[in-house]
Motif scaffolding. Structure first.
Motif, short mmCIF file in Angstrom:
data_model
loop_
_atom_site.label_atom_id
_atom_site.label_comp_id
_atom_site.label_asym_id
_atom_site.label_seq_id
_atom_site.Cartn_x
_atom_site.Cartn_y
_atom_site.Cartn_z
N THR A 63 0.85 -1.18 0.00
CA THR A 63 0.00 0.00 0.00
C THR A 63 0.89 1.24 0.00
OG1 THR A 63 -0.06 0.18 2.40
CG2 THR A 63 -1.73 -1.24 1.35
N ASP A 88 -5.57 2.07 -5.04
CA ASP A 88 -6.64 1.96 -4.04
C ASP A 88 -6.07 2.32 -2.68
OD1 ASP A 88 -5.17 -0.35 -3.26
OD2 ASP A 88 -6.41 -1.61 -4.55
N GLY A 89 -6.93 2.47 -1.71
CA GLY A 89 -6.50 2.85 -0.37
C GLY A 89 -6.17 4.33 -0.26
N ASP A 90 -5.76 4.71 0.92
CA ASP A 90 -5.48 6.12 1.21
C ASP A 90 -4.08 6.51 0.78
OD1 ASP A 90 -7.98 6.27 2.34
OD2 ASP A 90 -7.27 6.08 4.41
#
Length: 291
Positions: A63, A88-90
């Motif tokens: 991530t 995707d994700g923060d």
């Protein structure tokens, strides 16, 4: 020294980064993005290779937060600042304690704003708060403008850059009107953010020119001129093409403006008119008479 924003557009999946700094050609040194992988910045005391490292780590499955945490363990990270966002994700960011103040970052979902050596500690939050219904690339530039309104780089501005890539891994730029890629740089300017905004408008105008060539739609030419009324290329294309389509009253002032900006356009206009005349275009003689 530098302020930047990395983000993912939730609607399209595009990934982008915009940056401004008080040094020459910051676009060659801080920002990077890879289609379908992520967008990153490495600034302050960061090594140039950390940009590739962050992207490679995300491409391997990490991530953004994991990639940033890994790079934060490297020697020299204490004087560095970097950020990343993936598909995707923060988003995630790191500001080393040795960065020159004012320095800090703010993240919100798939967006991170970071800055160091700023005139005020409000810069990065102002960037994060900047919002509008504009397209993704325009929103990134708007964030830079918000930073400038807060005082920006304590040394003053010099260069800026904008990079947007698409959501599909391995995708290459096509140059077509629907190509998501935007890659613009202002290397030396007293108003790099303003110049970057102008370049983005011109780039949008040229997309209309490409679409006009592909579709033969005169409204695309008009849209190009509306976006970039002082761009010689848009004025030249619209002036010549509209004239040869019979929109002479509309075309003449556009071509006159193009010739004021770049007199060499007359030669190309003459060639275009002569070719059209040879093909039997009934409006070619009118165009030739203007030259």
């Amino acid at each position: 020294m530098t302020y930047s924003i990395v983000a993912r557009d939730e609607e399209t999946g595009c990934l982008g980064v915009a940056v401004q700094s008080g040094v020459l050609a910051i676009g060659t040194r801080v920002a990077d993005a890879r289609a379908g992988v992520g967008a990153v910045v490495a600034q302050a005391g960061s090594e140039l290779t950390w940009r590739t490292m962050l992207l490679d780590l995300m491409a391997s499955g990490m991530t953004a937060a994991q990639a940033v945490a890994a790079v934060a363990t490297l020697p020299g990270a204490e004087e560095s600042q970097f950020a990343a966002v993936g598909v995707d994700g923060d988003a995630a960011a790191y500001t080393g304690p040795g960065c020159i103040p004012e320095a800090g970052h703010a993240t919100q979902g798939p967006v991170s704003a970071q800055a160091n050596m700023m005139a005020a500690p409000t810069v990065w939050q102002a960037m994060l708060a900047a919002s509008s219904p504009a397209p993704f690339a325009e929103r990134l530039v708007a964030a830079l403008a918000a930073a400038e309104r807060e005082g920006g780089d304590v040394r003053g501005p010099q260069s800026a850059a904008l990079l947007v890539v698409g959501p599909t891994p391995g995708a290459q730029p096509t140059g077509y009107p629907d190509d998501p890629v935007v890659d613009l740089r202002v290397d030396d300017s007293r108003d790099p953010v303003g110049d970057l905004a102008r370049l983005l408008r011109t780039a949008r105008a040229h997309r209309h020119l490409i679409r006009a060539h592909m579709t033969d739609d005169p409204d695309e030419l008009r849209a190009a001129v509306a976006l970039a009324p002082d761009d010689p290329t848009a004025l030249r294309a619209a002036g010549i093409t509209l004239a040869l389509r019979g929109f002479t009253a509309e075309a003449r002032p556009l071509l006159a403006r193009a010739l004021d900006l770049e007199p060499r356009i007359a030669r190309w206009a003459r060639v275009s008119a002569e070719r059209a005349m040879a093909e039997g275009n009934p409006h070619a003689a009118t165009l030739l008479g203007w030259l």
